[in-house]
Scaffold this motif. Sequence first.
Motif, short mmCIF file in Angstrom:
data_model
loop_
_atom_site.label_atom_id
_atom_site.label_comp_id
_atom_site.label_asym_id
_atom_site.label_seq_id
_atom_site.Cartn_x
_atom_site.Cartn_y
_atom_site.Cartn_z
N PRO A 1 0.82 -1.22 0.00
CA PRO A 1 0.00 0.00 0.00
C PRO A 1 0.86 1.27 0.00
O PRO A 1 0.50 2.26 -0.64
CB PRO A 1 -0.82 -0.12 1.29
CG PRO A 1 -0.94 -1.60 1.52
CD PRO A 1 0.38 -2.17 1.06
N GLU A 2 2.00 1.24 0.69
CA GLU A 2 2.88 2.42 0.76
C GLU A 2 3.48 2.71 -0.62
O GLU A 2 3.53 3.87 -1.05
CB GLU A 2 4.01 2.19 1.79
CG GLU A 2 3.55 2.08 3.23
CD GLU A 2 2.79 0.78 3.56
OE1 GLU A 2 1.90 0.82 4.44
OE2 GLU A 2 3.07 -0.28 2.92
N GLU A 3 3.92 1.66 -1.32
CA GLU A 3 4.48 1.85 -2.67
C GLU A 3 3.41 2.38 -3.61
O GLU A 3 3.65 3.31 -4.39
CB GLU A 3 5.03 0.52 -3.21
CG GLU A 3 6.32 0.09 -2.55
CD GLU A 3 6.65 -1.39 -2.77
OE1 GLU A 3 7.81 -1.75 -2.57
OE2 GLU A 3 5.74 -2.18 -3.15
N LEU A 4 2.22 1.81 -3.52
CA LEU A 4 1.12 2.23 -4.38
C LEU A 4 0.77 3.69 -4.14
O LEU A 4 0.60 4.47 -5.09
CB LEU A 4 -0.12 1.35 -4.14
CG LEU A 4 0.05 -0.14 -4.49
CD1 LEU A 4 -1.11 -0.94 -3.93
CD2 LEU A 4 0.14 -0.32 -6.00
N TYR A 5 0.68 4.07 -2.87
CA TYR A 5 0.33 5.45 -2.54
C TYR A 5 1.36 6.43 -3.10
O TYR A 5 1.00 7.46 -3.66
CB TYR A 5 0.18 5.63 -1.02
CG TYR A 5 -0.15 7.06 -0.65
CD1 TYR A 5 -1.42 7.58 -0.90
CD2 TYR A 5 0.80 7.90 -0.09
CE1 TYR A 5 -1.74 8.89 -0.59
CE2 TYR A 5 0.50 9.22 0.22
CZ TYR A 5 -0.77 9.71 -0.03
OH TYR A 5 -1.07 11.02 0.26
N SER A 6 2.64 6.09 -2.95
CA SER A 6 3.69 7.00 -3.43
C SER A 6 3.61 7.19 -4.95
O SER A 6 3.97 8.23 -5.47
CB SER A 6 5.08 6.51 -3.02
OG SER A 6 5.44 5.37 -3.77
N ARG A 7 3.09 6.18 -5.66
CA ARG A 7 3.00 6.26 -7.12
C ARG A 7 1.75 7.00 -7.61
O ARG A 7 1.77 7.56 -8.70
CB ARG A 7 3.01 4.86 -7.73
CG ARG A 7 4.31 4.11 -7.49
CD ARG A 7 4.19 2.67 -7.98
NE ARG A 7 5.22 1.82 -7.43
CZ ARG A 7 5.25 0.51 -7.56
NH1 ARG A 7 4.29 -0.10 -8.22
NH2 ARG A 7 6.22 -0.20 -7.02
N VAL A 8 0.66 6.96 -6.84
CA VAL A 8 -0.60 7.54 -7.33
C VAL A 8 -1.09 8.75 -6.55
O VAL A 8 -2.12 9.32 -6.88
CB VAL A 8 -1.74 6.48 -7.38
CG1 VAL A 8 -1.38 5.33 -8.29
CG2 VAL A 8 -2.10 6.00 -5.99
N ALA A 9 -0.35 9.16 -5.53
CA ALA A 9 -0.81 10.22 -4.62
C ALA A 9 -1.25 11.50 -5.34
O ALA A 9 -2.21 12.14 -4.93
CB ALA A 9 0.27 10.55 -3.59
N ARG A 10 -0.55 11.87 -6.40
CA ARG A 10 -0.87 13.13 -7.07
C ARG A 10 -1.72 12.96 -8.33
O ARG A 10 -1.93 13.91 -9.07
CB ARG A 10 0.42 13.89 -7.40
CG ARG A 10 1.09 14.46 -6.14
CD ARG A 10 2.43 15.09 -6.41
NE ARG A 10 3.43 14.14 -6.86
CZ ARG A 10 4.08 13.28 -6.07
NH1 ARG A 10 3.81 13.24 -4.79
NH2 ARG A 10 4.98 12.46 -6.56
N ASP A 11 -2.20 11.75 -8.57
CA ASP A 11 -2.98 11.48 -9.78
C ASP A 11 -4.46 11.80 -9.53
O ASP A 11 -5.14 11.11 -8.79
CB ASP A 11 -2.81 10.00 -10.17
CG ASP A 11 -3.44 9.68 -11.52
OD1 ASP A 11 -4.27 10.48 -12.00
OD2 ASP A 11 -3.11 8.62 -12.07
#
Length: 198
Positions: A129-139
């Motif tokens: 979840p942490e990796e996913l959040y870092s990749r999509v946070a600004r999308d």
Amino acid sequence: MNGVLPSTDPEQHAEEHLPVVLLPYRRPVFLVGMMGAGKTTIGRSLARLLGREFLDLDHEIEGRCGVRITHIFDIEGEEGFRRRECAVLGDCSERPDLVLATGGGAVLAAENRSVLKARGVVVYLRATPEELYSRVARDRGRPLLQTADPQARIRELVAQREPLYEEVADIVFDTGSMPVSHVVKALLPLLQSFEVNE
């Protein structure tokens, strides 16, 4: 000049010089996993190396509907979008020699899970979840993340969907923080050695 600038991505240039690797089967390769797992980026790269066509299911839905996914969600809600997703997946999944990146929620419908398992080789691209959040946070184009706490929403979605990804997966691959080219190189032998019952 056709107006398309050459790619400045060194990884892509390196891939362009690699020989095409053919799989010992023509079944489509389906990529499943959460938003931000890298399905589209990895899928495009993988298709290039396999000499296969690449399709992103969400882009295909947008192309057929003529509007963005966010607009479909606004007008028809998630239920309406999922109906469209089932229809388009049913159609696209019958094409051989394809690499198809599915949407993160495609596995929610039992019908889709059956189609994925029956018609192709399914690769679950897993990330924390942490990796996913870092990749999509600004999308801003992620309707399911338009919430006060998108990080908590991602954790909730992973908890809900992970058992479904694992249920359909023939291959589970942890993407971690590996560059795309490394992921693709590591995936190739797994796909080549996978035995398909035609």
